[in-house]
Write a protein that holds these residues in place. Sequence first.
Motif, PDB file in Angstrom:
ATOM      1  N   GLY A   1       1.051  -1.319  -0.083  1.00  0.00           N
ATOM      2  CA  GLY A   1      -0.445   0.021  -0.011  1.00  0.00           C
ATOM      3  C   GLY A   1       0.391   1.156  -0.009  1.00  0.00           C
ATOM      4  O   GLY A   1       0.789   2.234   0.335  1.00  0.00           O
ATOM      5  N   ILE A   2       2.528   1.116  -0.415  1.00  0.00           N
ATOM      6  CA  ILE A   2       2.960   2.376  -0.066  1.00  0.00           C
ATOM      7  C   ILE A   2       2.769   2.787  -2.326  1.00  0.00           C
ATOM      8  O   ILE A   2       2.680   2.142  -3.106  1.00  0.00           O
ATOM      9  CB  ILE A   2       3.961   2.114  -0.080  1.00  0.00           C
ATOM     10  N   TYR A   3       3.231   4.268  -2.056  1.00  0.00           N
ATOM     11  CA  TYR A   3       3.630   4.590  -3.606  1.00  0.00           C
ATOM     12  C   TYR A   3       5.064   4.230  -4.340  1.00  0.00           C
ATOM     13  O   TYR A   3       5.893   3.769  -3.519  1.00  0.00           O
ATOM     14  CB  TYR A   3       4.023   6.083  -4.123  1.00  0.00           C
ATOM     15  N   THR A   4       4.655   3.786  -5.324  1.00  0.00           N
ATOM     16  CA  THR A   4       6.382   3.725  -6.807  1.00  0.00           C
ATOM     17  C   THR A   4       6.546   4.553  -7.658  1.00  0.00           C
ATOM     18  O   THR A   4       5.369   5.214  -8.592  1.00  0.00           O
ATOM     19  CB  THR A   4       5.798   2.255  -7.137  1.00  0.00           C
ATOM     20  N   CYS A   5       7.401   4.662  -7.916  1.00  0.00           N
ATOM     21  CA  CYS A   5       8.181   5.691  -9.313  1.00  0.00           C
ATOM     22  C   CYS A   5       8.868   4.729  -9.809  1.00  0.00           C
ATOM     23  O   CYS A   5       9.691   3.823  -9.814  1.00  0.00           O
ATOM     24  CB  CYS A   5       9.404   6.455  -9.100  1.00  0.00           C
TER      25      CYS A   5
ATOM     26  N   PRO B   1      -2.084  -0.168 -10.174  1.00  0.00           N
ATOM     27  CA  PRO B   1      -2.353   1.174 -10.565  1.00  0.00           C
ATOM     28  C   PRO B   1      -2.877   1.501  -9.367  1.00  0.00           C
ATOM     29  O   PRO B   1      -3.469   3.088  -9.885  1.00  0.00           O
ATOM     30  CB  PRO B   1      -4.365  -0.072 -10.707  1.00  0.00           C
ATOM     31  N   LYS B   2      -2.864   1.885  -8.312  1.00  0.00           N
ATOM     32  CA  LYS B   2      -3.208   2.693  -7.149  1.00  0.00           C
ATOM     33  C   LYS B   2      -1.751   3.283  -6.781  1.00  0.00           C
ATOM     34  O   LYS B   2      -1.948   4.398  -6.769  1.00  0.00           O
ATOM     35  CB  LYS B   2      -3.663   1.773  -5.630  1.00  0.00           C
TER      36      LYS B   2
ATOM     37  N   TYR C   1       1.292  10.273 -15.493  1.00  0.00           N
ATOM     38  CA  TYR C   1       1.171  10.442 -13.546  1.00  0.00           C
ATOM     39  C   TYR C   1      -0.149   9.181 -13.261  1.00  0.00           C
ATOM     40  O   TYR C   1      -0.781   9.285 -14.145  1.00  0.00           O
ATOM     41  CB  TYR C   1       0.911  12.101 -13.644  1.00  0.00           C
ATOM     42  N   GLY C   2      -0.340   9.149 -12.037  1.00  0.00           N
ATOM     43  CA  GLY C   2      -1.033   7.914 -12.028  1.00  0.00           C
ATOM     44  C   GLY C   2      -1.905   8.682 -11.190  1.00  0.00           C
ATOM     45  O   GLY C   2      -2.211   9.779 -10.964  1.00  0.00           O
ATOM     46  N   PRO C   3      -2.764   8.018 -10.498  1.00  0.00           N
ATOM     47  CA  PRO C   3      -3.895   8.387 -10.464  1.00  0.00           C
ATOM     48  C   PRO C   3      -3.873   9.370  -8.546  1.00  0.00           C
ATOM     49  O   PRO C   3      -4.573  11.040  -8.600  1.00  0.00           O
ATOM     50  CB  PRO C   3      -5.237   7.353  -9.477  1.00  0.00           C
TER      51      PRO C   3
END
Lengths: 307, 376
Positions: free
Chosen positions: B247-251, B262-263, B308-310
């Motif tokens: 549940g964390i962000y990625t680049c 997707p999230k 860019y992602g959501p």
Amino acid sequence: MASDLGLWSVPLAMIAGAIRVSTPFIFVSVGECLTERSGRINLGLEGTMIMGAMSGYGVALVSGSPWLGVLVAAGVGMLLGALHAAICQLPRVNDVATGIGMMLFGTGLAFFLGKPLIQPKAPNLGAIDFGWWSSIPQIHQALQVNYLFIIGVVLAFAMAWALKNTRWGLIVRLAGESVDAALAIGASVARTRLIATSIGGAFAGVGGAFLSLYYPGSWNEGLSSGQGLMAVALVIFARWEPVRCLWASLLFGAAGAISPALQSVGVTQGYYLFSAAPYVLTLALMIATCSPERSLRGAPAELGAVK
Amino acid sequence: MIDKFNIGPRSVSRRGLLGGAAAGAMTLGLGGAANAQKPLVIGFIYVGPRDDYGYNQAHAEAAAVLKKMPGVKVQEEEKVPETVSVEKTMESMINLDGATLVFPTSFGYFDPYMLKVAGKYPKIQFRHCGGLWTEGKHPMNTGSYFGYIDEAQYLAGIVAGSVTKSGKLGFVAAKPIPQVLRNINAFTMGAQSVNPKVTTQVIFTGDWALPVKEAEATNSMIAQGVDVVTCHVDSPKVVVETAERAGIYTCGYHCNQAKLAPKGYLTGAEWNWERIYVDMVNDMKAGKAPGNFVRGGLKEGYVRTSAYGPAVPAAVRDKADAAKLAVLNGSLSIYKGALKDNKGNVVIPAGTSYVITEPKLESMNYLVEGVVGSTS
């Protein structure tokens, strides 16, 4: 907050790493332990494991059920184990050479058949959350335990008990220690070894399915990178005892987690050395426990004998 | 691969035949006419599977664009190790498939393998990805191309630094070589440009493709409170999937991994090799040799950022877009003094600012202030 734990997070990360990384080692080494106790060595488990990872992933993808994938991986492993046993039963066949052949065969076949599986995403085997009581994220994360890990631990103890206390365990040990004695009580050595090798293969298949279906949890060609081979070496390290195989696997998993764990708390010097920790540890323990007076204690007497 | 080995011995006579035919055409002055009929055959060699969501896929996607060009035929071979077997692959592409332009895309192919084959076939053009081609030292029918992907990493860093709540970014890296260090530093400096307090935790795994180690590195950083993670390994798939699960962000890196997360996918630094390949193929069609030393960044279009992602707010998108514009018009320099490394030494003195092509940057051996990690 996360950083409050300071250096305590390193042992915690090692425990977490042991639980996450060790499962394939447990399955492969406990299975190989049974195989070797029957007097047969199967070096092909690296290939069996990769085939298990690939077939498990493929079946999980098509059927949508990761557990069906695990089951198929066990079946594929069993077939490869049976094939190895059947080849080794032929006269004047060396099981070490056959094992290396089986390893290359399994790896090559899995890469070939697994081509279309690299891109798609299969469902993941879930984990049980044992860390619900804690608000510390590290503990919470460390106690995410996969079902296969628990099954592996239970299997190791069950195997140790069965080898010691059942008639079937006695026959397996006889086949490994003295073919003559086994024949004298009317047991079929060939059949015993066939079954023991097949079960060992099935275990390795499940170990592979853990890699592709849980951790790291996708199919690619570098997935195993020698873990099957290391697990076979662990059996010698564990002196052919299933429960010691479990401890050895946990130790190996924990040692493997040292390098990233130390780097993540800011101990960044010499990470190449820490990456080598599992191998240094193996060597050190082998040297500490070896003796010039006797051969390896616990080694089945018939192991590696060529008819 | 097997069939190429089997028909290997025939290749000698076939080569003689082709050479003879070409010579004949040339003496008759029909060279141009013959070329127009024959398709231009291009060979691509990859070190790993071409659908790895990573380095090889970035090249294969560009090769797929070439396949659609008229009069062009593309031959590909994947999983070729950086050993003498790449020589065999190149020779069979030249002799059996008639390739006249070869792209060995992996770093280790350059020296000695590609240089050796290039010496043997002076009429064939070889262009290598990532090598440092030097005039006078290397044959004229060889060359190298590469992109300044640290510019895209800087932009990804801006997004990461704006989105992070803990102020801790994570970077899973394979080895401390200059290309990797440039990416780590640029990513960190991008993040610091919007939030000076941000730190980047780096973990070196030791090799380019170690899925279990990469997952382990990602997890141990998540346990330390890192909430945006990126990487420089051959295939970012494992890192991106592990982060998404937690549940964390990625680049992303190499190519677009938005499908895997997707999230949590914010943006990513991608190669855009087709810009280079299309130019080189057009040169070949016009009868010219492609450039020997080709380098470029965002401006040349050799690298780009993922959509860019959501999870990226509009204000953050505007900030990153503004920085992109500044890089494009040359008003923003990523590497400028005074810049300190994470041991406190000044690596770029105050008042100095390097353009992205600065050769000194190609031998970078430090991590900038704010990076938690060590190069040895």
